[in-house]
Motif scaffolding. Structure first.
Motif, short mmCIF file in Angstrom:
data_model
loop_
_atom_site.label_atom_id
_atom_site.label_comp_id
_atom_site.label_asym_id
_atom_site.label_seq_id
_atom_site.Cartn_x
_atom_site.Cartn_y
_atom_site.Cartn_z
N GLN A 108 9.22 19.56 -5.45
CA GLN A 108 9.18 19.47 -3.98
C GLN A 108 8.29 18.30 -3.54
OE1 GLN A 108 8.34 23.12 -1.68
NE2 GLN A 108 6.62 22.01 -0.77
N TYR A 109 7.10 18.21 -4.10
CA TYR A 109 6.19 17.13 -3.74
C TYR A 109 6.68 15.79 -4.27
CZ TYR A 109 2.18 14.07 -3.55
OH TYR A 109 1.37 13.00 -3.31
N LEU A 110 7.15 15.77 -5.50
CA LEU A 110 7.59 14.51 -6.11
C LEU A 110 8.78 13.91 -5.37
CD1 LEU A 110 7.18 15.55 -9.84
CD2 LEU A 110 5.63 14.15 -8.45
N LEU A 111 9.65 14.75 -4.82
CA LEU A 111 10.76 14.25 -4.01
C LEU A 111 10.25 13.65 -2.69
CD1 LEU A 111 13.47 16.99 -4.58
CD2 LEU A 111 13.65 14.56 -5.17
N LYS A 112 9.23 14.26 -2.11
CA LYS A 112 8.66 13.73 -0.88
C LYS A 112 8.02 12.35 -1.12
CE LYS A 112 6.26 17.46 0.36
NZ LYS A 112 5.34 18.29 1.13
N ARG A 113 7.52 12.14 -2.33
CA ARG A 113 6.89 10.86 -2.67
C ARG A 113 7.93 9.74 -2.75
NH1 ARG A 113 3.50 10.78 -8.03
NH2 ARG A 113 5.59 10.72 -8.87
N TYR A 171 9.64 8.27 -5.21
CA TYR A 171 9.78 7.35 -6.33
C TYR A 171 9.25 8.01 -7.60
CZ TYR A 171 4.77 6.36 -5.99
OH TYR A 171 3.40 6.47 -5.96
N CYS A 172 9.67 7.50 -8.73
CA CYS A 172 9.20 8.00 -10.02
C CYS A 172 8.03 7.14 -10.49
CB CYS A 172 10.33 7.95 -11.04
SG CYS A 172 9.86 8.53 -12.68
N CYS A 173 6.94 7.77 -10.87
CA CYS A 173 5.75 7.03 -11.33
C CYS A 173 5.83 6.74 -12.83
CB CYS A 173 4.49 7.82 -11.01
SG CYS A 173 4.38 9.40 -11.86
N MET A 202 0.84 -1.18 0.00
CA MET A 202 0.00 0.00 0.00
C MET A 202 0.88 1.25 0.00
SD MET A 202 -3.07 0.74 2.58
CE MET A 202 -3.53 2.38 2.93
N LYS A 203 0.56 2.20 -0.83
CA LYS A 203 1.33 3.44 -0.91
C LYS A 203 1.01 4.33 0.28
CE LYS A 203 1.52 3.29 -5.88
NZ LYS A 203 1.21 3.92 -7.12
N LYS A 204 2.05 5.03 0.76
CA LYS A 204 1.82 5.91 1.90
C LYS A 204 1.15 7.21 1.44
CE LYS A 204 6.40 8.01 1.86
NZ LYS A 204 7.60 8.28 2.62
N ILE A 205 0.37 7.79 2.33
CA ILE A 205 -0.32 9.04 2.04
C ILE A 205 0.58 10.20 2.43
CG2 ILE A 205 -2.30 10.48 2.63
CD1 ILE A 205 -3.85 7.85 3.11
N CYS A 252 9.49 16.37 -12.96
CA CYS A 252 10.07 15.14 -12.43
C CYS A 252 11.53 15.35 -12.00
CB CYS A 252 10.01 14.02 -13.45
SG CYS A 252 10.69 12.45 -12.84
N PRO A 253 11.83 15.19 -10.71
CA PRO A 253 13.20 15.36 -10.24
C PRO A 253 14.05 14.11 -10.49
CG PRO A 253 11.80 14.84 -8.39
CD PRO A 253 10.90 14.96 -9.60
N TYR A 254 13.42 13.04 -10.96
CA TYR A 254 14.13 11.78 -11.18
C TYR A 254 14.64 11.66 -12.62
CZ TYR A 254 11.89 10.89 -6.77
OH TYR A 254 11.47 11.01 -5.47
N GLY A 255 14.33 12.62 -13.45
CA GLY A 255 14.86 12.64 -14.81
C GLY A 255 14.25 11.62 -15.74
#
Length: 54
Positions: free
Chosen positions: A25-30, A32-34, A1-4, A41-44
């Motif tokens: 900022q939000y994507l780094l808190k998540r 992982y790259c979707c 289950m993914k964390k909220i 996207c900070p993951y390139g």
């Protein structure tokens, strides 16, 4: 289950079309790259090659 992850100031902005656009900022808190080709996207992730830098 993914964390909220709670949404905080600076995590997104509204586009002129009315869509919510998440910031790096939000994507780094998540944490992982979707692989959806997110605008900030900070993951390139590269939509054409399906690869990410990390």
């Amino acid at each position: 289950m993914k964390k909220i992850i709670p949404i905080e100031d600076g995590d997104f902005y509204w586009t002129p079309e009315g869509y919510r656009c998440f910031t790096a900022q939000y994507l780094l808190k998540r944490e992982y790259c979707c692989e959806s080709g997110c605008r900030h996207c900070p993951y390139g992730f590269n939509e054409k090659t399906k690869n990410s830098k990390r």
